[in-house]
Design a protein around this motif. Structure first.
Motif, PDB file in Angstrom:
ATOM      1  N   ASN A 237       0.836  -1.210   0.000  1.00  0.00           N
ATOM      2  CA  ASN A 237       0.000   0.000   0.000  1.00  0.00           C
ATOM      3  C   ASN A 237       0.865   1.251   0.000  1.00  0.00           C
ATOM      4  O   ASN A 237       0.547   2.231  -0.673  1.00  0.00           O
ATOM      5  CB  ASN A 237      -0.919   0.016   1.225  1.00  0.00           C
ATOM      6  CG  ASN A 237      -2.125  -0.876   1.029  1.00  0.00           C
ATOM      7  OD1 ASN A 237      -2.444  -1.288  -0.075  1.00  0.00           O
ATOM      8  ND2 ASN A 237      -2.798  -1.169   2.133  1.00  0.00           N
ATOM      9  N   LYS A 302      -8.492   2.387  -5.399  1.00  0.00           N
ATOM     10  CA  LYS A 302      -7.655   2.106  -6.565  1.00  0.00           C
ATOM     11  C   LYS A 302      -8.491   1.493  -7.677  1.00  0.00           C
ATOM     12  O   LYS A 302      -9.373   0.686  -7.417  1.00  0.00           O
ATOM     13  CB  LYS A 302      -6.537   1.134  -6.181  1.00  0.00           C
ATOM     14  CG  LYS A 302      -5.614   1.741  -5.153  1.00  0.00           C
ATOM     15  CD  LYS A 302      -4.667   0.729  -4.568  1.00  0.00           C
ATOM     16  CE  LYS A 302      -4.090   1.285  -3.269  1.00  0.00           C
ATOM     17  NZ  LYS A 302      -3.365   0.261  -2.527  1.00  0.00           N
ATOM     18  N   GLY A 309      -6.537  -5.884   1.409  1.00  0.00           N
ATOM     19  CA  GLY A 309      -5.251  -5.861   2.098  1.00  0.00           C
ATOM     20  C   GLY A 309      -5.371  -5.465   3.566  1.00  0.00           C
ATOM     21  O   GLY A 309      -4.910  -6.169   4.464  1.00  0.00           O
TER      22      GLY A 309
END
Ligand SMILES: Nc1ncnc2c1ncn2[C@@H]1O[C@H](COP(=O)(O)OP(=O)(O)O)[C@@H](O)[C@H]1O
Ligand SMILES: [Mg+2]
Length: 347
Positions: A237, A302, A309
């Motif tokens: 990230n 995104k 995640g």
């Protein structure tokens, strides 16, 4: 989507025919507290009451043969619970309709919606991972004969050991949340951090890392593979957040931090979480309103993100009796995993 994917999808999905239930996936059955057999033939709107009401949107979607999403809907379940969610209605074969719910703004309550969401996803991911992994491993082994340089061989070894790690993770993802922390072993978090750094840097040698470790920290009690997976997710990230930054830098740090406590699983005793692992970057940061949601599954900004995640990092932290927190301002974003000290006392 195949039927088994829908079945394991962590959010409720119904298939209806003229408003009556034909099919409900596992999450939908958990929502209504009823089996699909008992629900079949009943009106969906009798079981789940929504505001605004579904009827009109069902008709609109059917008439226009188009997908409709309502992003600000409340749904009241048969047991009286009311949730805020997104509802999507879409045409399926033979004039039937799919209705799926997605709890975007919901902070799932631990042990209720929270756990099944991620464990359902875990099963799914584990299943989907294993076949391609076997192929990659085989290919890497074949390549070994052609690669002469020791540098090349070291990279192939890295591929091999990473594949083994993913396989172990896949095997474990189903049960991670249920593992008894006492069954975990001693883990040197600095070894985990250094290895994560090696993995990332072998793919991106120019990435600048700073390491600030407190070498006096004791081992934690845990599972090194899943801790590594959590750290790797935080680093990935950070990498994503740094794509536009002129002098990108990632800092890995550990320190002893007094004063943070969490309720233990039984909810009785407060547990100290003094061991802090932090991954920081000098990217653009996470906005305040987004910070409340980023640990939920499927929350992503995104284009090709999956939003899993940080949900996984949070799950790993909790499975270790700890927690994860974020602090962010433009130019400095830090994610910290806080873990208990197995040598310290629990007060
Ligand atoms: N280091 C970071 N800097 C800025 N934003 C971040 C950072 N880490 C996570 N985020 C935000 O949190 C969201 C969720 O992250 P994650 O759960 O890992 O899913 P994904 O990476 O697939 O988007 C990201 O889409 C991003 O908006
Ligand atoms: Mg991510």
């Amino acid at each position: 989507m195949s039927l088994s994917l829908i079945e394991d999808w962590p959010f409720p999905v119904f298939q209806i025919d003229e408003g009556r239930i034909l099919f409900a996936n596992q999450a939908a059955q958990e929502w209504t507290g009823d089996s699909v057999n008992r629900m079949r033939g009943r009106a969906l709107t009798d079981m789940i009451r929504t505001e605004p009401a579904l009827d009109q949107q069902l008709a609109k979607s059917a008439a226009a043969a188009t997908v409709l999403t309502n992003r600000a809907c409340t749904a009241t379940l048969p047991n009286g619970t009311t949730l805020t969610c997104h509802v999507t209605i879409y045409p399926v074969e033979g004039g039937t309709q799919g209705v799926s719910f997605w709890m975007a703004g919901l902070r799932p309550r631990e042990g209720e919606l929270g756990a099944p969401i991620v464990s359902g996803m875990g099963r799914l991911i584990a299943h989907e991972l294993k076949n391609p992994l076997a192929g990659i491993k085989g290919a890497a082994q074949l390549l070994r004969d052609d690669v002469q340089s020791s540098e090349g061989r070291a990279l192939l070894d890295l591929i091999g050991s990473e594949i083994d790690r993913i396989r172990r993770l896949a095997d474990r993802m189903e049960t991670l949340g249920d593992r008894d922390p006492d069954q975990m072993g001693p883990v040197n978090i600095h070894t985990v951090l250094r290895q994560a750094r090696t993995v990332v840097q072998s793919a991106e040698p120019r990435l600048v890392f700073t390491e600030r470790y407190d070498p006096s920290l004791p081992n934690v009690r845990g599972d090194s593979d899943t801790l590594m997976q959590a750290v790797l997710n935080l680093i990935r990230n950070a990498q994503d957040a740094l794509r536009e930054t002129a002098a990108p830098e990632i800092e890995l740090a550990t320190r002893f931090r007094a004063g943070v406590t969490a309720r233990s699983r039984e909810g009785r005793r407060a547990r100290h979480l003094p061991i802090q692992i932090t991954v920081s970057d000098n990217g653009s940061g996470v906005s305040d309103d987004l910070q409340d949601h980023i640990f939920q599954p499927f929350v992503t900004t995104k284009r090709d993100g999956q939003g899993l995640g940080l949900a996984l990092v949070s799950k790993v932290a909790k499975a270790h009796g700890g927690l994860v927190e974020v602090r962010s301002r433009p130019g400095r974003t830090s994610f910290s995993v806080l873990l208990p000290d197995p040598t310290g006392d629990v007060s």
